[in-house]
Design a protein around this motif. Sequence first.
Motif, PDB file in Angstrom:
ATOM      1  N   VAL A  44       0.834  -1.215   0.077  1.00  0.00           N
ATOM      2  CA  VAL A  44      -0.200   0.058   0.098  1.00  0.00           C
ATOM      3  C   VAL A  44       0.873   1.173  -0.066  1.00  0.00           C
ATOM      4  CG1 VAL A  44      -1.876   1.314   1.077  1.00  0.00           C
ATOM      5  CG2 VAL A  44      -1.608  -1.242   1.183  1.00  0.00           C
ATOM      6  N   GLU A  45       0.850   2.093  -1.154  1.00  0.00           N
ATOM      7  CA  GLU A  45       1.771   3.229  -1.202  1.00  0.00           C
ATOM      8  C   GLU A  45       0.910   4.451  -0.555  1.00  0.00           C
ATOM      9  OE1 GLU A  45       2.003   0.937  -5.064  1.00  0.00           O
ATOM     10  OE2 GLU A  45       0.480   1.678  -3.852  1.00  0.00           O
ATOM     11  N   SER A  46       1.474   5.518  -0.201  1.00  0.00           N
ATOM     12  CA  SER A  46       0.819   6.528   0.310  1.00  0.00           C
ATOM     13  C   SER A  46       1.813   7.664   0.312  1.00  0.00           C
ATOM     14  CB  SER A  46       0.415   6.518   1.786  1.00  0.00           C
ATOM     15  OG  SER A  46       1.458   6.337   2.542  1.00  0.00           O
ATOM     16  N   GLY A  47       1.572   9.041   0.238  1.00  0.00           N
ATOM     17  CA  GLY A  47       2.106   9.935   0.246  1.00  0.00           C
ATOM     18  C   GLY A  47       2.196  11.032  -0.926  1.00  0.00           C
ATOM     19  N   GLY A  48       1.476  10.755  -2.015  1.00  0.00           N
ATOM     20  CA  GLY A  48       1.237  11.547  -3.122  1.00  0.00           C
ATOM     21  C   GLY A  48       0.372  12.688  -2.884  1.00  0.00           C
ATOM     22  N   GLY A  49       0.433  13.603  -3.792  1.00  0.00           N
ATOM     23  CA  GLY A  49      -0.359  14.516  -3.790  1.00  0.00           C
ATOM     24  C   GLY A  49       0.100  15.698  -4.879  1.00  0.00           C
ATOM     25  N   LEU A  50      -0.509  17.037  -4.436  1.00  0.00           N
ATOM     26  CA  LEU A  50      -0.163  18.162  -5.613  1.00  0.00           C
ATOM     27  C   LEU A  50       1.110  18.928  -4.748  1.00  0.00           C
ATOM     28  CD1 LEU A  50      -0.682  19.858  -7.955  1.00  0.00           C
ATOM     29  CD2 LEU A  50      -2.606  21.018  -6.533  1.00  0.00           C
ATOM     30  N   VAL A  51       1.896  19.217  -5.616  1.00  0.00           N
ATOM     31  CA  VAL A  51       3.113  20.025  -5.231  1.00  0.00           C
ATOM     32  C   VAL A  51       3.606  21.069  -6.423  1.00  0.00           C
ATOM     33  CG1 VAL A  51       4.102  18.320  -3.621  1.00  0.00           C
ATOM     34  CG2 VAL A  51       5.079  18.416  -5.822  1.00  0.00           C
ATOM     35  N   GLN A  52       3.944  21.807  -6.083  1.00  0.00           N
ATOM     36  CA  GLN A  52       4.404  22.990  -7.020  1.00  0.00           C
ATOM     37  C   GLN A  52       5.993  22.656  -7.354  1.00  0.00           C
ATOM     38  OE1 GLN A  52       4.543  27.098  -5.241  1.00  0.00           O
ATOM     39  NE2 GLN A  52       2.257  27.128  -5.512  1.00  0.00           N
ATOM     40  N   PRO A  53       6.496  23.089  -8.775  1.00  0.00           N
ATOM     41  CA  PRO A  53       7.682  22.592  -9.134  1.00  0.00           C
ATOM     42  C   PRO A  53       8.845  23.185  -8.126  1.00  0.00           C
ATOM     43  CG  PRO A  53       6.589  23.477 -10.836  1.00  0.00           C
ATOM     44  CD  PRO A  53       5.656  23.652  -9.660  1.00  0.00           C
ATOM     45  N   GLY A  54       9.772  22.355  -7.798  1.00  0.00           N
ATOM     46  CA  GLY A  54      10.780  22.494  -6.906  1.00  0.00           C
ATOM     47  C   GLY A  54      10.334  21.971  -5.713  1.00  0.00           C
ATOM     48  N   GLY A  55       9.362  21.433  -5.168  1.00  0.00           N
ATOM     49  CA  GLY A  55       8.833  20.903  -3.971  1.00  0.00           C
ATOM     50  C   GLY A  55       9.402  19.498  -3.842  1.00  0.00           C
ATOM     51  N   SER A  56       8.847  19.015  -2.499  1.00  0.00           N
ATOM     52  CA  SER A  56       9.253  17.742  -2.305  1.00  0.00           C
ATOM     53  C   SER A  56       8.157  16.913  -1.567  1.00  0.00           C
ATOM     54  CB  SER A  56      10.446  17.722  -1.179  1.00  0.00           C
ATOM     55  OG  SER A  56      11.629  18.632  -1.428  1.00  0.00           O
ATOM     56  N   LEU A  57       8.313  15.407  -1.966  1.00  0.00           N
ATOM     57  CA  LEU A  57       7.361  14.637  -1.234  1.00  0.00           C
ATOM     58  C   LEU A  57       8.163  13.399  -0.918  1.00  0.00           C
ATOM     59  CD1 LEU A  57       4.299  14.485  -3.733  1.00  0.00           C
ATOM     60  CD2 LEU A  57       4.201  15.524  -1.496  1.00  0.00           C
ATOM     61  N   ARG A  58       7.638  12.717   0.103  1.00  0.00           N
ATOM     62  CA  ARG A  58       8.170  11.360   0.635  1.00  0.00           C
ATOM     63  C   ARG A  58       7.100  10.367   0.584  1.00  0.00           C
ATOM     64  NH1 ARG A  58      10.303   9.079   6.239  1.00  0.00           N
ATOM     65  NH2 ARG A  58       8.298   9.045   6.676  1.00  0.00           N
ATOM     66  N   LEU A  59       7.026   9.589  -0.281  1.00  0.00           N
ATOM     67  CA  LEU A  59       6.393   8.158  -0.553  1.00  0.00           C
ATOM     68  C   LEU A  59       6.746   7.284   0.355  1.00  0.00           C
ATOM     69  CD1 LEU A  59       6.144   8.198  -4.356  1.00  0.00           C
ATOM     70  CD2 LEU A  59       5.017   9.817  -2.828  1.00  0.00           C
ATOM     71  N   SER A  60       5.563   6.579   0.890  1.00  0.00           N
ATOM     72  CA  SER A  60       5.762   5.315   1.658  1.00  0.00           C
ATOM     73  C   SER A  60       5.190   4.090   1.137  1.00  0.00           C
ATOM     74  CB  SER A  60       5.358   5.425   3.070  1.00  0.00           C
ATOM     75  OG  SER A  60       5.902   6.719   3.574  1.00  0.00           O
ATOM     76  N   CYS A  61       5.542   3.066   1.272  1.00  0.00           N
ATOM     77  CA  CYS A  61       4.984   1.554   0.692  1.00  0.00           C
ATOM     78  C   CYS A  61       5.085   0.762   1.882  1.00  0.00           C
ATOM     79  CB  CYS A  61       5.624   1.192  -0.493  1.00  0.00           C
ATOM     80  SG  CYS A  61       5.308  -0.628  -0.967  1.00  0.00           S
TER      81      CYS A  61
END
Length: 121
Positions: free
Chosen positions: A5-22
Amino acid sequence: QVQLVESGGGLVQPGGSLRLSCVASGSIAGIYNMGWYRQAPGKQRELVAGITSGGTAAVQDWFAGRFTISRDNSKNTIYLQMNRLKPEDTAQYYCAGGHTGSYYVDAMEYWGKGTLVTVSS
C-alpha cells in the motif's frame, strides 16, 4: 499473497518535495528486490529506483541527485524521497517487490495500487 500500500502522493509545486511510503501486509525481509516505479498517461511503466533486502540501493540516472530510496525491514516499509520535483515527474507511482534479482517491470511479483504525484504551479 503480499499486499503493498503506497501513500504520500499529492499536489506540489515545481521545486517542492514529497516522501512516498509503501507498507507491506507482512514482513518484507524475505523479498529480495523492492522498488518504486511510475507511469504517466500514455507512457509505459518505468523503474525509478530499486533496493535489495540488504539495503543496496540504485537510482536511475535521470533521477539521481533528486530521488532517494530506502528500506526499513523492521517497519515492513520502503520509502522514496523526492526533491526538486519537476512537472515531468507527474505520474502514478507504484511500489513493487520480487525475488528474481531483477528490477524489470515484468520480473516483479507484487504491486501496490499506486499513489498519484502531480507537480504543477
